[in-house]
Design an enzyme around this catalytic site. Structure first.
Site, mmCIF file in Angstrom:
data_model
loop_
_atom_site.group_PDB
_atom_site.id
_atom_site.type_symbol
_atom_site.label_atom_id
_atom_site.label_comp_id
_atom_site.label_asym_id
_atom_site.label_seq_id
_atom_site.Cartn_x
_atom_site.Cartn_y
_atom_site.Cartn_z
ATOM 1 N N GLY A 1 63.137 41.028 79.614
ATOM 2 C CA GLY A 1 64.251 41.897 79.234
ATOM 3 C C GLY A 1 65.591 41.212 79.297
ATOM 4 O O GLY A 1 66.628 41.853 79.188
ATOM 5 N N LEU A 2 65.598 39.898 79.450
ATOM 6 C CA LEU A 2 66.873 39.178 79.551
ATOM 7 C C LEU A 2 67.581 39.111 78.206
ATOM 8 O O LEU A 2 68.802 39.204 78.134
ATOM 9 C CB LEU A 2 66.647 37.765 80.105
ATOM 10 C CG LEU A 2 66.302 37.706 81.584
ATOM 11 C CD1 LEU A 2 65.939 36.288 81.991
ATOM 12 C CD2 LEU A 2 67.457 38.206 82.438
ATOM 13 N N GLY A 3 66.812 38.922 77.134
ATOM 14 C CA GLY A 3 67.415 38.879 75.801
ATOM 15 C C GLY A 3 68.090 40.204 75.505
ATOM 16 O O GLY A 3 69.203 40.268 74.981
ATOM 17 N N LYS A 4 67.405 41.267 75.875
ATOM 18 C CA LYS A 4 67.928 42.620 75.680
ATOM 19 C C LYS A 4 69.221 42.786 76.472
ATOM 20 O O LYS A 4 70.217 43.279 75.949
ATOM 21 C CB LYS A 4 66.868 43.603 76.137
ATOM 22 C CG LYS A 4 67.135 45.024 75.799
ATOM 23 C CD LYS A 4 65.841 45.859 75.826
ATOM 24 C CE LYS A 4 66.148 47.258 75.314
ATOM 25 N NZ LYS A 4 66.059 48.306 76.293
ATOM 26 N N GLN B 1 60.742 38.331 62.278
ATOM 27 C CA GLN B 1 59.960 38.665 63.484
ATOM 28 C C GLN B 1 60.782 39.273 64.610
ATOM 29 O O GLN B 1 60.223 39.733 65.604
ATOM 30 C CB GLN B 1 59.190 37.428 64.002
ATOM 31 C CG GLN B 1 60.050 36.319 64.541
ATOM 32 C CD GLN B 1 60.445 35.291 63.486
ATOM 33 O OE1 GLN B 1 60.518 35.593 62.290
ATOM 34 N NE2 GLN B 1 60.719 34.078 63.924
ATOM 35 N N TYR C 1 65.990 43.901 67.567
ATOM 36 C CA TYR C 1 67.364 44.373 67.403
ATOM 37 C C TYR C 1 67.432 45.864 67.115
ATOM 38 O O TYR C 1 68.388 46.527 67.516
ATOM 39 C CB TYR C 1 68.076 43.567 66.304
ATOM 40 C CG TYR C 1 68.353 42.144 66.722
ATOM 41 C CD1 TYR C 1 67.639 41.086 66.177
ATOM 42 C CD2 TYR C 1 69.316 41.870 67.694
ATOM 43 C CE1 TYR C 1 67.880 39.787 66.586
ATOM 44 C CE2 TYR C 1 69.558 40.576 68.108
ATOM 45 C CZ TYR C 1 68.836 39.540 67.553
ATOM 46 O OH TYR C 1 69.068 38.249 67.956
#
Lengths: 254, 235
Positions: free
Chosen positions: A200-203, A228, A233
């Protein structure tokens, strides 16, 4: 906020002014995950510095500090009041973890743009992106409106009593946005170290970035998503082909 | 990259050379010929110099390229951007019809720009914010209509000035649409970005103008890439 026996997760905003002579408020609520902490966080969220009002805020920080902090005291110095607007810099601790050997690990989001180009190059290698000339990358970062980063901070336990061990810092994620500083912003180059993906770091990185952009009153936040990651997003609140608008590229090189 | 390509790549003098490349003996090259002069002496001057180094004596393609370049002063600016290497309408063509191309934000009148935005259905922008946006714009272009003194065309690009650029706010006054002015602006804006070395040029096109951008070299959703925008409504 989630709690478990060995790891505690807490999203805590640090508000500080990035200069040695300015007011610094650095608080840590490690292994402390409760409603008290959350209300504390909410109270701090409401504190917004106003020009010339920093002396009264110093009082507020003092009272909070004395009540809650268990760690070593921080220095509260009289802030320099500048003529122009005082910049509020955000760092957000996304993850805080104390290892069994006492090492403190933190993953910190920052939008201040302190990204080393060589560290970034290593990170790009890890995700399989082609290398770009470091001088160009440095210039592109400098010309970006916002460079958001995720750093892993590791502080091993102190072996020498009073003297804390040096903290090691590693870049594990980045995203940047270009903008006209008024109406539109476009997000580019979003990446997270494969070792730290799936958490969940990208989020979190994108969420903080969007929040910062909205706070700076940039109304139109756009990006181009590879096929992909379109769903990724979408989950963050982005809409593809809004109102039928198509992204177009001039003679793209695949 | 062939020598021919190098020669026709971005040149600020509109001349058949690139002085930043050491291969080309820049000190020996003569100054560019005045616009409209016969191309013959120009080509012979160039080949006599380059010929002496034995590099390009027999490069027929280069000769042809130089001929075109000498004949059309706008060639090198459009090189790599348009198929012919020339703009669809030259600055002179436009001038003779009362249109002046500007690519500097210095003398832009914000009120006139806002009038243009309103005419095409864009919101009128707050002047301070508009000025800030223009100050952080990498490249822009506006068309000044001499008789009325108004701005009848505008386009701008933002980005990091190194890798990526996004084109925004491409507008032509409805009274002047259908004259090819949109294409005129786009060619020049792209040529400017290419000259700066920016290789990734993108934009967001409303469905009714996708057909306008395609002949200019734009491809929608290349490789499955999708345009996305943050939507506050959904929050």
């Amino acid at each position: 906020m989630a709690c478990c026996s060995t790891v505690s997760f807490l999203v805590v905003p640090h508000y500080y002014w990035c200069s040695s002579s300015r007011l610094t408020c650095n608080f840590a609520c490690s292994s402390y995950c409760s409603s008290v902490a959350s209300s504390f966080v909410n109270a701090l969220n409401a504190v917004v510095p106003e020009k010339g009002d920093l002396r009264t805020k110093a009082g507020l920080w003092d009272s909070i500090r004395s009540g809650l902090l268990k760690t070593s005291p921080m220095a509260v110095t009289e802030p320099e009041i500048k003529d122009d607007e005082i910049e509020l810099e955000d760092e957000v601790v996304l993850v805080e973890k104390v290892q069994t050997d006492g090492t403190i690990e933190k993953i910190i989001f920052a939008s201040s743009g302190e990204v080393d180009v060589y560290e970034l190059e290593l990170l790009c290698d890890k995700v399989g992106w082609p290398r770009r000339p470091p001088s160009k990358v440095a210039a592109a970062l400098k010309n970006s409106y916002m460079v958001a980063s995720l750093h892993l901070h590791r502080q091993p336990p102190s072996t020498d009593g009073d003297i804390p061990a040096p903290e090691k810092r590693e870049l594990i994620g980045m995203a940047r946005a270009t903008s006209d500083h008024a109406f539109n912003a476009t997000i580019w180059d979003v990446l997270v170290d494969p070792l730290y993906q799936g958490q969940g770091l990208g989020k979190a990185l994108l969420e903080q970035m969007v929040r910062t952009l909205l706070r700076r009153d940039i109304g139109n936040i756009t990006l181009f998503a590879d096929a992909q990651v379109v769903d990724f997003y979408r989950g963050l609140g982005f809409e593809s082909d809004p109102e039928g608008i198509k992204g177009m590229f001039w003679y793209p090189r695949y | 990259m062939t020598l021919t390509n190098m020669l026709i790549s971005h040149s600020n003098l509109g001349f058949c050379s690139d002085f930043s490349r050491p291969l080309l003996l820049p000190l020996l090259l003569p100054p560019p010929p005045p616009a409209g002069s016969s191309f013959q002496p120009f080509v012979s001057r160039l080949t006599s110099i380059v010929g002496s180094t034995g590099i390009l004596q027999n490069d027929r393609k280069l000769r042809q390229t130089c001929q075109v370049m000498a004949a059309a002063p706008s060639y090198s600016e459009a090189a790599g951007v348009t198929e012919s290497g020339m703009f669809s309408q030259s600055d002179d063509d436009l001038n003779s019809r009362g249109f002046e191309i500007h690519m500097s934000r210095d003398d832009i009148n914000l009120d006139k720009l806002n009038s243009l935005f309103v005419m095409v259905g864009f919101p009128r922008r707050e002047k301070g914010k508009l000025l800030r946006a223009l100050e952080h714009t990498v490249s822009l272009l506006w068309i000044h209509e001499k008789k009325s003194g108004s701005i009848i065309g505008f386009a701008r690009a933002t980005g990091d000035s190194i890798f990526n650029a996004i084109i925004w706010d491409v507008v032509v006054d409805p009274s002047y649409q259908g004259l090819g002015l949109g294409k005129v602006m786009m060619e020049r804006l792209i040529a400017d970005l290419v000259k700066r070395g920016i290789s990734n040029i993108a934009l967001y096109a409303e469905p009714n103008v996708v057909g306008f951008y395609q002949p200019l070299g734009f491809i929608s959703d290349p490789d499955g890439i999708r345009a996305m925008a943050y939507s506050r409504r959904r929050r």
